[in-house]
Design a protein around this motif. Structure first.
Motif, PDB file in Angstrom:
ATOM      1  N   ALA A   1      89.190 122.856 -34.748  1.00  0.00           N
ATOM      2  CA  ALA A   1      88.717 121.755 -35.551  1.00  0.00           C
ATOM      3  C   ALA A   1      89.689 120.566 -35.526  1.00  0.00           C
ATOM      4  N   ILE A   2      91.006 120.843 -35.684  1.00  0.00           N
ATOM      5  CA  ILE A   2      91.953 119.724 -35.817  1.00  0.00           C
ATOM      6  C   ILE A   2      93.121 119.881 -34.846  1.00  0.00           C
ATOM      7  N   HIS A   3      92.830 120.337 -33.622  1.00  0.00           N
ATOM      8  CA  HIS A   3      93.901 120.563 -32.651  1.00  0.00           C
ATOM      9  C   HIS A   3      94.011 119.451 -31.613  1.00  0.00           C
ATOM     10  N   ALA A   4      93.097 118.484 -31.633  1.00  0.00           N
ATOM     11  CA  ALA A   4      93.229 117.361 -30.699  1.00  0.00           C
ATOM     12  C   ALA A   4      94.544 116.621 -30.935  1.00  0.00           C
ATOM     13  N   ARG A   5      95.014 116.591 -32.177  1.00  0.00           N
ATOM     14  CA  ARG A   5      96.256 115.885 -32.506  1.00  0.00           C
ATOM     15  C   ARG A   5      97.464 116.486 -31.812  1.00  0.00           C
TER      16      ARG A   5
ATOM     17  N   ILE B   1      97.435 117.209 -28.594  1.00  0.00           N
ATOM     18  CA  ILE B   1      97.443 116.754 -27.200  1.00  0.00           C
ATOM     19  C   ILE B   1      97.300 115.243 -27.054  1.00  0.00           C
ATOM     20  N   VAL B   2      96.918 114.563 -28.147  1.00  0.00           N
ATOM     21  CA  VAL B   2      96.813 113.105 -28.080  1.00  0.00           C
ATOM     22  C   VAL B   2      96.941 112.551 -29.497  1.00  0.00           C
ATOM     23  N   PRO B   3      97.736 111.485 -29.699  1.00  0.00           N
ATOM     24  CA  PRO B   3      97.745 110.838 -31.014  1.00  0.00           C
ATOM     25  C   PRO B   3      96.384 110.197 -31.260  1.00  0.00           C
ATOM     26  N   CYS B   4      95.761 110.535 -32.365  1.00  0.00           N
ATOM     27  CA  CYS B   4      94.366 110.146 -32.548  1.00  0.00           C
ATOM     28  C   CYS B   4      94.012 110.132 -34.024  1.00  0.00           C
ATOM     29  N   MET B   5      92.840 109.650 -34.336  1.00  0.00           N
ATOM     30  CA  MET B   5      92.256 109.842 -35.650  1.00  0.00           C
ATOM     31  C   MET B   5      91.456 111.138 -35.557  1.00  0.00           C
ATOM     32  N   ASP B   6      92.119 112.219 -35.932  1.00  0.00           N
ATOM     33  CA  ASP B   6      91.568 113.553 -35.670  1.00  0.00           C
ATOM     34  C   ASP B   6      90.613 113.966 -36.790  1.00  0.00           C
ATOM     35  N   THR B   7      89.526 113.248 -36.855  1.00  0.00           N
ATOM     36  CA  THR B   7      88.481 113.478 -37.839  1.00  0.00           C
ATOM     37  C   THR B   7      87.138 113.240 -37.166  1.00  0.00           C
ATOM     38  N   PRO B   8      86.133 114.044 -37.469  1.00  0.00           N
ATOM     39  CA  PRO B   8      84.821 113.819 -36.848  1.00  0.00           C
ATOM     40  C   PRO B   8      84.123 112.558 -37.342  1.00  0.00           C
ATOM     41  N   SER B   9      84.701 111.881 -38.336  1.00  0.00           N
ATOM     42  CA  SER B   9      84.093 110.645 -38.826  1.00  0.00           C
ATOM     43  C   SER B   9      84.391 109.455 -37.925  1.00  0.00           C
ATOM     44  N   VAL B  10      85.314 109.621 -36.962  1.00  0.00           N
ATOM     45  CA  VAL B  10      85.637 108.548 -36.014  1.00  0.00           C
ATOM     46  C   VAL B  10      85.171 108.966 -34.625  1.00  0.00           C
ATOM     47  N   LYS B  11      84.371 108.116 -33.989  1.00  0.00           N
ATOM     48  CA  LYS B  11      83.846 108.402 -32.647  1.00  0.00           C
ATOM     49  C   LYS B  11      84.140 107.223 -31.722  1.00  0.00           C
ATOM     50  N   HIS B  12      84.408 107.555 -30.469  1.00  0.00           N
ATOM     51  CA  HIS B  12      84.669 106.511 -29.488  1.00  0.00           C
ATOM     52  C   HIS B  12      84.495 107.092 -28.087  1.00  0.00           C
TER      53      HIS B  12
ATOM     54  N   GLN C   1      83.686 109.246 -20.299  1.00  0.00           N
ATOM     55  CA  GLN C   1      82.713 109.662 -21.298  1.00  0.00           C
ATOM     56  C   GLN C   1      82.218 108.394 -21.992  1.00  0.00           C
ATOM     57  N   LYS C   2      80.995 107.989 -21.645  1.00  0.00           N
ATOM     58  CA  LYS C   2      80.462 106.735 -22.159  1.00  0.00           C
ATOM     59  C   LYS C   2      79.912 106.853 -23.575  1.00  0.00           C
ATOM     60  N   VAL C   3      79.497 108.057 -23.947  1.00  0.00           N
ATOM     61  CA  VAL C   3      78.923 108.256 -25.276  1.00  0.00           C
ATOM     62  C   VAL C   3      80.064 108.451 -26.282  1.00  0.00           C
ATOM     63  N   PRO C   4      80.060 107.739 -27.384  1.00  0.00           N
ATOM     64  CA  PRO C   4      81.142 107.920 -28.377  1.00  0.00           C
ATOM     65  C   PRO C   4      81.189 109.360 -28.901  1.00  0.00           C
ATOM     66  N   ILE C   5      82.396 109.927 -28.916  1.00  0.00           N
ATOM     67  CA  ILE C   5      82.568 111.304 -29.388  1.00  0.00           C
ATOM     68  C   ILE C   5      83.726 111.379 -30.381  1.00  0.00           C
ATOM     69  N   ALA C   6      83.719 112.426 -31.172  1.00  0.00           N
ATOM     70  CA  ALA C   6      84.841 112.695 -32.072  1.00  0.00           C
ATOM     71  C   ALA C   6      85.978 113.339 -31.290  1.00  0.00           C
ATOM     72  N   SER C   7      87.178 113.284 -31.838  1.00  0.00           N
ATOM     73  CA  SER C   7      88.367 113.768 -31.135  1.00  0.00           C
ATOM     74  C   SER C   7      88.287 115.248 -30.798  1.00  0.00           C
TER      75      SER C   7
END
Length: 609
Positions: free
Chosen positions: A134-138, A140-151, A191-197
């Motif tokens: 759930a919150i392990h992307a942080r 491997i990459v500094p990010c907004m590690d929340t599903p409320s942010v997509k890019h 990845q052209k479609v916005p996704i959560a971290s």
């Protein structure tokens, strides 16, 4: 919208795009490189960007080309990592900044499993795979590690020439030799479609590909690729069934990656590249409903996402519900009903009464996860309680045809967004405005906010279930003499899912003694069954009966694969059995270095180690 598992200031500023440049170094077990974040202010006078990180070694940060100050502050809850604060020039609403972060991961990054070649199926090359939910992307990459942010994201990944890199994105062109490092080549992805971290994913290994259709393929190590291609041949049919229910598939490719056995989940819905466990390879395509589940996530979860993990049922409950719709399209409505009933009886109720208790916070659909690791709350509750709620609503609001029209409109309404339960509920009431009296008669508060067993049970067509109960009754009624008269035919003629159900039913009975289990093994040869779901249910049944020969089978099973659905309950069962407890702990300690970090951490907690 807030997220107790994230330190990011996404209420003030958000990520518009992420561009990664990574070098995968197997020698030091690290990924190094940079992440360029294009950020856009949501309000005026923003002077800092706050990101989530975990054990990242950050060497430099620039903002619009100029070096910027940054600070890393550990979170009070260790599992949540650290808060990375980057100073920005004062930025007003809708203005953008380019933030470039140069960094490397830790060799203990919780999202990554580095495998020596000896740990892979072919034992030819080392292997790396990620698991960010759930919150392990942080890590491997500094990010907004929340599903409320997509890019969207793009990536350039350098890896040794003898291995292949894949990501949760579409490959751009072919691999090219690296200009910076001899013996490496570079893969590009978009990845052209916005996704959560949590949907960022990477795999690097000795992989080969088999096409299943024009837009579907399976990837695996060469020694298992043909088995995988056979097992997943119906993927395109499932994808088309999903489109019939929820509209066009927007992600381009739908490929499947068959991972090494240590993968902790049944599947992970990484966009364009679903990760699956090799425990799905049964030889008879009997466990491929997991693919239907991951396909359903293409709409419910990936396209319409829960805003934070307290509302995980919006991802998983909807996806289980849609998965069973796909199964119903392909295998008949009776099978959908049977699977839903099994979900209630064999997954929902045991989770409430055995894993937690009927008053536990984590048996709610909407959970308070303040100050905890979301992995600690992970269970079958959002899956099965959520799916049961939707099935109950379907039955109250006019049946499948009416409710499927709502599902399609729901996906269209919230596509590319992250939402909370109140937004779903408001839309439900708007859509079914003509049935206000029906909706007002449903106890939404009890379903969503109360722990324990739901206030209502859906109605199930139990035609397939009745046959299972009859076979189960034979064993329950038998004694030491009559058990010898039971024959194999009644069990062996059942569908694969029915066979597993019989074993699950028997585990709940009080008079299944070791002599009955001994006879089952004589008749059904369950110790060596290739269907992992059935083997799991058999092991738990035999442990319950305290049948000594199962101990070696159980320990081999939890060592050969690392799927948490199987490993955690079996270890818990074993440590509750006095003759098995010490061997179980010894086995875990010896095998821990070969397990995925998430699995190892959770099992250690289960065992009190």
């Amino acid at each position: 919208m807030t997220d107790p598992a994230s330190s990011a200031n996404f209420d003030e500023i958000t990520i518009q795009n992420l561009a990664l440049k990574w070098l995968v170094d197997f020698d030091v077990k690290k990924i190094g490189g940079s992440a360029e974040l294009t950020v856009v202010a949501k309000v005026n006078d923003v002077s800092q960007l706050i990101l989530d990180s975990s054990n990242l070694s950050i060497t430099k940060v620039t903002v619009d080309g100029s070096e910027a100050k940054f600070a890393v502050e550990p979170h009070a809850v260790q599992a949540l990592g650290s808060k990375l604060t980057i100073a920005l020039p004062v930025t007003n609403k809708l203005a953008t900044r380019k933030v470039l972060i140069e960094y490397s991961t830790s060799e203990n990054a919780t999202a990554l499993q580095w495998m020596a070649k000896e740990q892979t199926a072919d034992r030819a090359q080392p292997y790396l795979f990620s698991q960010c939910q759930a919150i392990h992307a942080r890590s491997i990459v500094p990010c907004m590690d929340t599903p409320s942010v997509k890019h969207p994201y793009q990536a350039e990944v350098s890896v040794p020439e003898k291995v292949v890199a894949l990501m949760s994105a579409v490959a751009v062109g072919e691999a090219t030799p690296s200009a910076d490092r001899n013996g490496y080549h570079v893969y590009k992805f978009e990845q052209k479609v916005p996704i959560a971290s949590y949907l960022i994913a990477i795999v690097v290994g000795r992989l080969t590909k088999r096409d299943l259709s024009k837009r579907c393929a399976v990837w695996a190590e060469p020694s298992v690729i043909e088995k995988a291609a056979y097992e997943f041949i119906k993927t395109e049919d499932m994808l088309q069934a999903g489109e019939q229910l929820l509209g066009p598939y927007v992600w381009g490719r739908y490929d499947i990656l068959l991972l090494p056995p240590s993968f902790p989940y049944g599947g992970m819905e990484n966009p364009c590249l679903t990760f699956v466990t090799p425990t799905l390879i049964a030889g008879d395509r009997s466990l491929t409903d997991v693919i239907a589940h991951e396909i359903a996530h293409s709409w419910t979860g990936n396209l319409v996402s829960n805003g934070n993990w307290q509302h995980m049922w919006l991802n998983e409950g909807f996806t289980v519900f849609v998965e069973r719709k796909i199964v119903g399209r392909l295998h008949g409505e009776e099978m959908r009903q049977f699977d839903a009933q099994c979900g209630w009886e064999d997954r929902l109720l045991p989770t409430i009464f055995e894993v937690f208790n009927p008053t536990h916070e984590f048996t709610k659909l909407i959970q308070n996860q303040t100050g905890i690791d979301p992995d600690d709350a992970f269970s079958g509750i959002p899956y099965e309680k959520g799916s049961a709620f939707l099935m109950y609503l379907e039955q109250q609001l006019g049946g499948p045809e009416v409710f499927e029209a709502f599902l399609l409109n729901y996906v269209n309404k919230f596509a590319y967004e992250s939402i909370l339960t109140d937004q779903w509920k408001t839309y439900l009431f708007d859509y079914f405005g003509a049935q206000k009296s029906v909706l007002e008669g449903i106890d939404f508060d009890a379903w969503l906010n109360n722990p324990g067993v739901p206030p209502n049970k859906p109605t199930f067509n139990d035609a397939l279930m009745k046959v299972c109960i009859e076979v189960c009754k034979q064993w329950v009624d038998a004694d030491e003499n009559s058990v010898k008269d039971i024959e194999a035919a009644n069990f062996l003629r059942l569908l694969p899912a029915q066979k597993t159900k019989v074993l699950d039913c028997l585990r709940l009975e009080s008079n299944i003694f070791d002599y009955k289990v001994e006879r089952m093994e004589e008749l059904y040869h369950l110790n060596s069954v290739g269907n992992s779901e059935r083997l799991f249910s058999w092991i738990r049944l035999a442990i319950r009966a305290r049948w000594a020969p199962i101990l070696d089978v159980a320990l081999k099973f939890v060592t050969d694969q690392g799927r948490m659905k199987f490993v955690r309950p079996i270890y818990k069962d074993l440590v509750a059995w006095d003759v098995a407890a010490s061997r179980a702990k010894e086995t875990f300690i010896a095998n821990r270095p070969f397990m995925h970090p998430i699995t190892a951490t959770m099992v250690a907690k289960d065992l009190g180690l």
